[in-house]
Design a protein around this motif. Sequence first.
Motif, PDB file in Angstrom:
ATOM      1  N   LEU A  96       0.833  -1.184  -0.015  1.00 24.17           N
ATOM      2  CA  LEU A  96      -0.021   0.006  -0.029  1.00 24.17           C
ATOM      3  C   LEU A  96       0.872   1.355  -0.092  1.00 24.17           C
ATOM      4  O   LEU A  96       0.646   2.207  -0.873  1.00 24.17           O
ATOM      5  N   CYS A  97       2.083   1.353   0.964  1.00 28.74           N
ATOM      6  CA  CYS A  97       2.861   2.598   0.861  1.00 28.74           C
ATOM      7  C   CYS A  97       3.481   2.634  -0.380  1.00 28.74           C
ATOM      8  O   CYS A  97       3.835   3.613  -0.925  1.00 28.74           O
ATOM      9  N   TYR A  98       3.962   1.516  -0.959  1.00 32.15           N
ATOM     10  CA  TYR A  98       4.650   1.435  -2.332  1.00 32.15           C
ATOM     11  C   TYR A  98       3.773   2.038  -3.369  1.00 32.15           C
ATOM     12  O   TYR A  98       4.220   2.854  -4.101  1.00 32.15           O
ATOM     13  N   HIS A  99       2.459   1.672  -3.145  1.00 34.74           N
ATOM     14  CA  HIS A  99       1.609   2.296  -4.437  1.00 34.74           C
ATOM     15  C   HIS A  99       1.216   3.569  -4.174  1.00 34.74           C
ATOM     16  O   HIS A  99       1.425   4.557  -5.021  1.00 34.74           O
ATOM     17  N   ASP A 111      11.413   5.598   6.359  1.00 34.06           N
ATOM     18  CA  ASP A 111      10.539   4.659   6.996  1.00 34.06           C
ATOM     19  C   ASP A 111      10.581   4.803   8.488  1.00 34.06           C
ATOM     20  O   ASP A 111      11.718   4.423   9.187  1.00 34.06           O
ATOM     21  N   ILE A 112       9.801   5.309   9.241  1.00 36.39           N
ATOM     22  CA  ILE A 112       9.770   5.553  10.497  1.00 36.39           C
ATOM     23  C   ILE A 112       9.513   4.493  11.354  1.00 36.39           C
ATOM     24  O   ILE A 112       8.536   3.553  11.155  1.00 36.39           O
ATOM     25  N   ALA A 113      10.269   4.308  12.555  1.00 40.27           N
ATOM     26  CA  ALA A 113      10.020   3.270  13.457  1.00 40.27           C
ATOM     27  C   ALA A 113      10.387   1.959  12.907  1.00 40.27           C
ATOM     28  O   ALA A 113       9.794   1.080  12.908  1.00 40.27           O
ATOM     29  N   SER A 114      11.310   1.915  11.983  1.00 46.72           N
ATOM     30  CA  SER A 114      11.615   0.919  10.766  1.00 46.72           C
ATOM     31  C   SER A 114      12.180  -0.441  11.599  1.00 46.72           C
ATOM     32  O   SER A 114      11.510  -1.643  10.978  1.00 46.72           O
ATOM     33  N   ALA A 166       4.731   5.235   7.725  1.00 42.70           N
ATOM     34  CA  ALA A 166       4.671   4.540   9.268  1.00 42.70           C
ATOM     35  C   ALA A 166       3.755   3.438   9.320  1.00 42.70           C
ATOM     36  O   ALA A 166       2.590   3.708   9.289  1.00 42.70           O
ATOM     37  N   THR A 167       4.193   2.412   9.277  1.00 45.07           N
ATOM     38  CA  THR A 167       3.626   1.014   9.290  1.00 45.07           C
ATOM     39  C   THR A 167       3.498   0.452  10.691  1.00 45.07           C
ATOM     40  O   THR A 167       4.609   0.180  11.193  1.00 45.07           O
ATOM     41  N   ILE A 196       2.422   8.382   4.715  1.00 44.79           N
ATOM     42  CA  ILE A 196       1.539   7.372   4.723  1.00 44.79           C
ATOM     43  C   ILE A 196       1.353   6.531   6.006  1.00 44.79           C
ATOM     44  O   ILE A 196       2.288   6.115   6.564  1.00 44.79           O
ATOM     45  N   ILE A 197       0.154   6.411   6.651  1.00 43.29           N
ATOM     46  CA  ILE A 197      -0.149   5.939   8.051  1.00 43.29           C
ATOM     47  C   ILE A 197      -0.889   4.456   7.763  1.00 43.29           C
ATOM     48  O   ILE A 197      -2.062   4.536   7.373  1.00 43.29           O
ATOM     49  N   ALA A 198      -0.357   3.401   7.816  1.00 43.70           N
ATOM     50  CA  ALA A 198      -1.007   2.128   7.527  1.00 43.70           C
ATOM     51  C   ALA A 198      -0.508   0.903   8.393  1.00 43.70           C
ATOM     52  O   ALA A 198       0.588   0.646   8.632  1.00 43.70           O
ATOM     53  N   PRO A 199      -1.462   0.427   9.065  1.00 42.35           N
ATOM     54  CA  PRO A 199      -2.975   1.008   9.139  1.00 42.35           C
ATOM     55  C   PRO A 199      -3.199   2.056   9.919  1.00 42.35           C
ATOM     56  O   PRO A 199      -2.219   2.491  10.758  1.00 42.35           O
ATOM     57  N   LEU A 200      -4.147   2.812   9.595  1.00 41.96           N
ATOM     58  CA  LEU A 200      -4.809   3.826  10.569  1.00 41.96           C
ATOM     59  C   LEU A 200      -5.626   3.061  11.672  1.00 41.96           C
ATOM     60  O   LEU A 200      -6.847   2.698  11.316  1.00 41.96           O
ATOM     61  N   TYR A 201      -5.166   3.141  12.694  1.00 34.76           N
ATOM     62  CA  TYR A 201      -6.011   2.530  13.795  1.00 34.76           C
ATOM     63  C   TYR A 201      -7.142   3.523  14.422  1.00 34.76           C
ATOM     64  O   TYR A 201      -6.865   4.435  15.012  1.00 34.76           O
TER      65      TYR A 201
END
Length: 286
Positions: A96-99, A111-114, A166-167, A196-201
Amino acid sequence: MKYQYQLKTDCLDFEDGVEVLKKKFTNPVVVGNINNLDPDCVNWIINTLVSRGISVKRIRVDRKGYLKYIIKAEYKTKYPEYYINNFFEKTFEHYLCYHFLDLKQNEKFIDIASEHSPVVDIFSNLTGCIGYSQDIMYNPGIHDNKIGSNASEIPVPDEFFNGAIATCSIEHFENDSDILFMREMERLLIKGGKIIIAPLYIYSKSSCQTDPRYSIPGSVSFDNEAIIYCAKDWGNRHGRFYSPESLIRRLIKPNTKLEFVVYIIENLEEIDKSLYCKFILVGTHI
């Protein structure tokens, strides 16, 4: 501001931990996992966001495209130990982030908190982009493509990145660290750049999921308005679920240079029944 390390004590069992939380906090404390995938809950969230003026878009993900991405990324051959027990969810988040980022050669992303994610290598190999991995666990400073820092104090100039992801991370940012993190994204993204935040909780009410065996020894605090859900054997200390109102108040409204869209994936179960990334938050620097 930073991802908190997990702490656990074997001297505290789950039930006793629940009782400690009830005595320690005035927040409502309940036992069970948060289910934000119930269709009625999803529809309520969508309708509430729309009524508050937030752009919401329903999308269907191409399953064949996702499976082709897994093959092209070479997860099975290059990263065979990566999230064996949650492989489809993690690779789906990456896809999803790639897209959404649609990175080009020499564009920069972070990539945050990788932690140990291979996503920087994968995206760089597939697109020719320049990727950076950030985590509080890394040695402080910039070392090649690794950045050791607080997620709200990344040591690079303004407008440095074309994109950021941020995944499964921002939900672990405690206290006001999610707010400060998003402010930092507004600073670091170029015009047209995306976070991009995935998932958004997100849930019908402001909530936090916790395993008290981890949160109690870690002295975790919880948002004042949050319902505390105690999830047995979850193994994490803090997982924030925004309500529509708290999402707007904490992340969207303060960042006027970011234009936000919440995406809803309509065909999640058709892709794989283990997936739970129903909601995605995309912020574009305008």
